[in-house]
Design a protein around this motif. Structure first.
Motif, PDB file in Angstrom:
ATOM      1  N   ARG A  31      25.729  61.236  25.892  1.00 19.63           N
ATOM      2  CA  ARG A  31      26.725  60.440  25.185  1.00 19.63           C
ATOM      3  C   ARG A  31      26.306  60.256  23.747  1.00 19.63           C
ATOM      4  NH1 ARG A  31      26.480  55.050  28.025  1.00 19.63           N
ATOM      5  NH2 ARG A  31      24.534  55.855  28.863  1.00 19.63           N
ATOM      6  N   TYR A  33      27.895  58.491  19.930  1.00 20.48           N
ATOM      7  CA  TYR A  33      28.927  57.664  19.329  1.00 20.48           C
ATOM      8  C   TYR A  33      28.934  57.874  17.819  1.00 20.48           C
ATOM      9  CZ  TYR A  33      28.510  55.313  23.833  1.00 20.48           C
ATOM     10  OH  TYR A  33      28.464  55.041  25.184  1.00 20.48           O
ATOM     11  N   TRP A  34      30.128  57.881  17.259  1.00 17.68           N
ATOM     12  CA  TRP A  34      30.294  57.889  15.812  1.00 17.68           C
ATOM     13  C   TRP A  34      30.990  56.598  15.395  1.00 17.68           C
ATOM     14  CZ3 TRP A  34      28.277  61.076  12.226  1.00 17.68           C
ATOM     15  CH2 TRP A  34      27.801  62.333  12.636  1.00 17.68           C
ATOM     16  N   TYR A  35      30.436  55.981  14.329  1.00 14.32           N
ATOM     17  CA  TYR A  35      31.007  54.746  13.788  1.00 14.32           C
ATOM     18  C   TYR A  35      31.260  54.935  12.306  1.00 14.32           C
ATOM     19  CZ  TYR A  35      29.414  52.263  17.991  1.00 14.32           C
ATOM     20  OH  TYR A  35      29.205  51.831  19.282  1.00 14.32           O
ATOM     21  N   SER A  45      34.363  51.754  15.705  1.00 14.46           N
ATOM     22  CA  SER A  45      34.149  52.913  16.569  1.00 14.46           C
ATOM     23  C   SER A  45      35.148  54.016  16.233  1.00 14.46           C
ATOM     24  CB  SER A  45      34.298  52.505  18.031  1.00 14.46           C
ATOM     25  OG  SER A  45      34.133  53.626  18.872  1.00 14.46           O
ATOM     26  N   VAL A  48      33.770  58.515  20.870  1.00 13.59           N
ATOM     27  CA  VAL A  48      32.771  58.483  21.935  1.00 13.59           C
ATOM     28  C   VAL A  48      32.779  59.867  22.561  1.00 13.59           C
ATOM     29  CG1 VAL A  48      32.030  57.418  24.081  1.00 13.59           C
ATOM     30  CG2 VAL A  48      33.222  56.049  22.355  1.00 13.59           C
ATOM     31  N   CYS A  89      26.014  57.997  13.338  1.00 14.54           N
ATOM     32  CA  CYS A  89      26.001  58.462  14.718  1.00 14.54           C
ATOM     33  C   CYS A  89      24.948  57.646  15.467  1.00 14.54           C
ATOM     34  CB  CYS A  89      25.697  59.952  14.821  1.00 14.54           C
ATOM     35  SG  CYS A  89      24.080  60.450  14.206  1.00 14.54           S
ATOM     36  N   LEU A  99      21.400  50.971  21.485  1.00 12.23           N
ATOM     37  CA  LEU A  99      21.860  52.087  20.673  1.00 12.23           C
ATOM     38  C   LEU A  99      20.853  52.342  19.567  1.00 12.23           C
ATOM     39  CD1 LEU A  99      25.695  51.516  20.241  1.00 12.23           C
ATOM     40  CD2 LEU A  99      24.594  53.551  21.182  1.00 12.23           C
TER      41      LEU A  99
ATOM     42  N   SER B  94      29.536  44.294  25.548  1.00 12.69           N
ATOM     43  CA  SER B  94      29.906  45.379  26.453  1.00 12.69           C
ATOM     44  C   SER B  94      30.075  44.803  27.846  1.00 12.69           C
ATOM     45  CB  SER B  94      28.852  46.485  26.444  1.00 12.69           C
ATOM     46  OG  SER B  94      27.571  45.973  26.748  1.00 12.69           O
ATOM     47  N   TYR B 100      30.655  53.946  30.774  1.00  2.68           N
ATOM     48  CA  TYR B 100      29.966  54.510  29.626  1.00  2.68           C
ATOM     49  C   TYR B 100      29.385  53.486  28.682  1.00  2.68           C
ATOM     50  CZ  TYR B 100      31.952  58.788  31.423  1.00  2.68           C
ATOM     51  OH  TYR B 100      32.284  59.841  32.224  1.00  2.68           O
ATOM     52  N   GLU B 102      30.164  51.343  26.455  1.00  6.26           N
ATOM     53  CA  GLU B 102      30.466  51.310  25.025  1.00  6.26           C
ATOM     54  C   GLU B 102      30.283  49.909  24.477  1.00  6.26           C
ATOM     55  OE1 GLU B 102      34.327  52.769  23.992  1.00  6.26           O
ATOM     56  OE2 GLU B 102      33.932  52.687  21.829  1.00  6.26           O
TER      57      GLU B 102
END
Lengths: 111, 114
Positions: A31, A33-35, A45, A48, A89, A99, B94, B100, B102
Motif C-alpha cells: 500500500r 499513499y499520496w497526499y 489524500s 491510495v 508519498c 505512516l 482511522s 486498508y 487509511e
C-alpha cells in the motif's frame, strides 16, 4: 528502518508541461499513499494505491505503484497553476500503524 | 459528517512551558495518531492511541505524552518545551476495522516556541 525517498524535492515547471515525481521505499509494502499539502494547511489524500500495478487518475494527476521495484510515480499532465503544492508519498511501517512519509516534492507551476 | 478536528489552531509558548493539543476523530473512527511536521519536512509519527492505550510510539522523547478518552478523542501533551518543538502537529484518525487502515488528517495545530 523504513526509508521513503522522493525526487525531485523541488520542481518548477511551466504550465502545460508534463512531469513525473518518483517515490522509492525500502521495505515491502502493498500500500502506498499520496497526499497534497498547500502552504500552512493539512494533508489532503490524493490516492491510495493498494496493489502491484495499481494505477489511479484524478484530473491531471495519475499515480502508479510497482511493489516489486518498490517504486511509485505521480505523473502530472499539462500542469496548471492550481497544482502548485507540496506532494508527499507515504507507506506504513511493518507494524501497519505508523505512516512513514517522504520529504515531499514542492511543486511550483509558472505561466 | 464532521471530519477530524483539532484545537487550538495556533499556539505560542515559551521554552520550558507545557502544552496540550486536542483532537476529535472523524465520526466512526476509533484510532488516533499524532504526527509532528517541522517546516519543510514530511510528517514524523509521534504515537498512536487505540482503546485508550498507546499502541505504538515513534522516536520521540518522554516529554511527549498522550491520552485517549472513551469517546475516542485524544490529547497530545508536550512538557519542557524546546525551540525545536516548534512545528505543525497533525492528528489523524482511522477505523481499526477498515481493511486498508487509511488515515484522515485534521487541519493541524501550529505551535511556536519562543
Amino acid at each position: 528502518e523504513l526509508k521513503v525517498e522522493q525526487n525531485p524535492l523541488f520542481l518548477s515547471m511551466q504550465e502545460g508541461k508534463n512531469y513525473t515525481i518518483y517515490c522509492n521505499y525500502s521495505t515491502t509494502s502493498d500500500r502506498l499513499y499520496w497526499y497534497r499539502q498547500d502552504p500552512g494547511k493539512s494533508l489532503e489524500s490524493l490516492f491510495v494505491l493498494l496493489s502491484n500495478g495499481a494505477v489511479k487518475q484524478e484530473g491531471r494527476l495519475m499515480a502508479s505503484l510497482d511493489t516489486k521495484a518498490r517504486l511509485s510515480t505521480l505523473h502530472i499532465t499539462a500542469a496548471v497553476h492550481d497544482l502548485s503544492a507540496t506532494y508527499f508519498c507515504a507507506v506504513f511501517t511493518n507494524s501497519g500503524y505508523a505512516l512513514n512519509f517522504g520529504k515531499g516534492t514542492s511543486l511550483l507551476v509558472t505561466p | 459528517d464532521a471530519g477530524v478536528t483539532q484545537s487550538p489552531t495556533h499556539l505560542i509558548k515559551t521554552r520550558g512551558q507545557q502544552v496540550t493539543l486536542r483532537c476529535s476523530p472523524k465520526s466512526g473512527h476509533d484510532t488516533v495518531s499524532w504526527y509532528q511536521q517541522a517546516l519543510g519536512q514530511g510528517p514524523q509519527f509521534i504515537f498512536q492511541y487505540y482503546e485508550e492505550e498507546e499502541r505504538q510510539r515513534g522516536n520521540f522523547p518522554d516529554r511527549f505524552s498522550g491520552h485517549q478518552f472513551p469517546n475516542y478523542s485524544s490529547e497530545l501533551n508536550v512538557n519542557a518545551l524546546l525551540l525545536g518543538d516548534s512545528a505543525l502537529y497533525l492528528c489523524a484518525s482511522s477505523y481499526s476495522g477498515a481493511k486498508y487502515n487509511e488515515q484522515f488528517f485534521g487541519p493541524g495545530t501550529r505551535l511556536t516556541v519562543l
